[in-house]
Write a protein that holds these residues in place. Structure first.
Motif, PDB file in Angstrom:
ATOM      1  N   ALA A  25       0.890  -1.227  -0.021  1.00 16.59           N
ATOM      2  CA  ALA A  25      -0.084  -0.012   0.008  1.00 16.59           C
ATOM      3  C   ALA A  25       0.949   1.392   0.021  1.00 16.59           C
ATOM      4  O   ALA A  25       1.952   1.397   0.295  1.00 16.59           O
ATOM      5  N   THR A  27      -0.540   4.168   1.361  1.00 15.91           N
ATOM      6  CA  THR A  27      -1.363   4.868   2.235  1.00 15.91           C
ATOM      7  C   THR A  27      -0.752   6.033   3.192  1.00 15.91           C
ATOM      8  O   THR A  27      -1.115   7.118   3.309  1.00 15.91           O
ATOM      9  N   THR A  30      -0.079   8.913   0.641  1.00 24.63           N
ATOM     10  CA  THR A  30      -1.463   9.404  -0.119  1.00 24.63           C
ATOM     11  C   THR A  30      -2.192  10.222   1.072  1.00 24.63           C
ATOM     12  O   THR A  30      -2.830  11.024   0.774  1.00 24.63           O
ATOM     13  N   GLN A  31      -2.026   9.645   2.250  1.00 22.20           N
ATOM     14  CA  GLN A  31      -2.813  10.204   3.439  1.00 22.20           C
ATOM     15  C   GLN A  31      -1.822  11.000   4.336  1.00 22.20           C
ATOM     16  O   GLN A  31      -2.138  10.965   5.662  1.00 22.20           O
ATOM     17  N   GLN A  88      -9.367   7.333   8.126  1.00 22.88           N
ATOM     18  CA  GLN A  88      -9.465   6.652   6.894  1.00 22.88           C
ATOM     19  C   GLN A  88     -10.720   5.883   6.753  1.00 22.88           C
ATOM     20  O   GLN A  88     -11.436   5.541   8.097  1.00 22.88           O
ATOM     21  N   GLU A  92     -10.351  -1.202   4.062  1.00 19.83           N
ATOM     22  CA  GLU A  92      -9.270  -2.519   4.338  1.00 19.83           C
ATOM     23  C   GLU A  92      -9.903  -3.696   4.419  1.00 19.83           C
ATOM     24  O   GLU A  92     -10.922  -3.779   4.907  1.00 19.83           O
ATOM     25  N   ILE A 106      -5.216  -1.743   9.058  1.00 17.08           N
ATOM     26  CA  ILE A 106      -4.451  -0.624   8.381  1.00 17.08           C
ATOM     27  C   ILE A 106      -2.932  -0.930   8.915  1.00 17.08           C
ATOM     28  O   ILE A 106      -2.112  -0.946   8.207  1.00 17.08           O
TER      29      ILE A 106
END
Length: 178
Positions: A25, A27, A30-31, A88, A92, A106
Motif C-alpha cells: 500500500a 497509504t 497518499t494520506q 481513513q 481495508e 491498517i
C-alpha cells in the motif's frame, strides 16, 4: 504467546519502524495530512521531541526523545495509529480475527523499537532514517523526498544539502515490524 519486551528508559531516545499491514500500500504518503494531524494531536497531549522522521509509502522510521521521567512511547504510537485509522474510510481487508476484535486492518500490530545508546548510535540511526527513500528506490537524492525531516536537519546544519549517505550502516531489524 510471545513475550515482547520493551526497553523503558524514562526520557530516552528511541528509533522506531512502524509498518502498514498491507506492505504494498501507499497509504502513508497518499494520506500524509491525516498522519501529520494524528501526530500533531498526540504530541499536544503527550509531548515528545521528533529528532528524525521519514514517511515512506508503506512504513516509516522515526527517532524520538521522550520527556524526562516518561517512557511511554508505546502509548503514543497506539494513539497515533488509532487517530490515523479513524481518519481513513473503512475499505481495508479484515481478517476474521481482526473483525472479531473490532480492529482495523491498517497497521501491523507491533513495531520495531531500539533504544539509542550513545552519540554514535544516534548519528547512525539519523542517517538510516534519512537515506531510506534512496535505499528503497523512491528517489535518487535524499533531498528529493518530501516526507522527511532531512530538510529540517539541513536547515539546522546537521547535514549538507547534497548529503548522500555513502556510509550509512544497515540498521539490523530496521525493516521488520516488531
Amino acid at each position: 504467546m510471545p513475550d515482547y519486551r520493551r526497553n523503558r528508559v524514562p526520557g530516552g531516545t528511541f528509533f522506531f519502524t512502524v509498518n502498514l499491514l498491507e506492505r504494498e500500500a501507499s497509504t502513508l504518503v497518499t494520506q500524509i495530512d491525516a498522519l501529520r494531524d494524528a501526530v500533531r494531536t498526540v504530541r499536544a497531549r503527550r509531548p515528545f521531541h521528533i529528532d528524525a522522521w521519514v514517511v515512506l509509502p508503506d512504513h516509516m522510521h522515526a527517532v524520538w526523545t521522550l520527556p524526562p521521567g516518561d517512557s511511554d512511547y508505546s502509548g503514543r504510537w497506539r494513539a497515533i495509529k488509532i487517530a490515523f485509522a479513524k481518519a481513513q474510510p473503512k475499505t481495508e481487508r479484515l481478517s476474521a480475527v481482526r473483525a472479531a476484535r473490532g480492529e482495523r486492518g491498517i497497521w501491523q500490530r507491533r513495531f520495531w523499537e531500539h533504544t539509542i545508546r550513545d552519540e554514535r548510535d544516534y548519528a547512525a540511526h539519523l542517517d538510516y532514517v534519512h537515506i531510506n527513500p534512496v535505499k528503497h528506490g523512491l528517489v535518487t537524492s535524499v533531498r528529493d523526498w518530501p516526507h522527511s525531516s532531512f530538510h529540517r536537519c539541513v536547515a539546522r546544519g546537521i547535514y549538507a544539502p547534497d548529503w548522500a549517505g555513502e556510509e550509512v550502516p544497515d540498521i539490523a531489524g530496521g525493516e521488520r515490524g516488531g
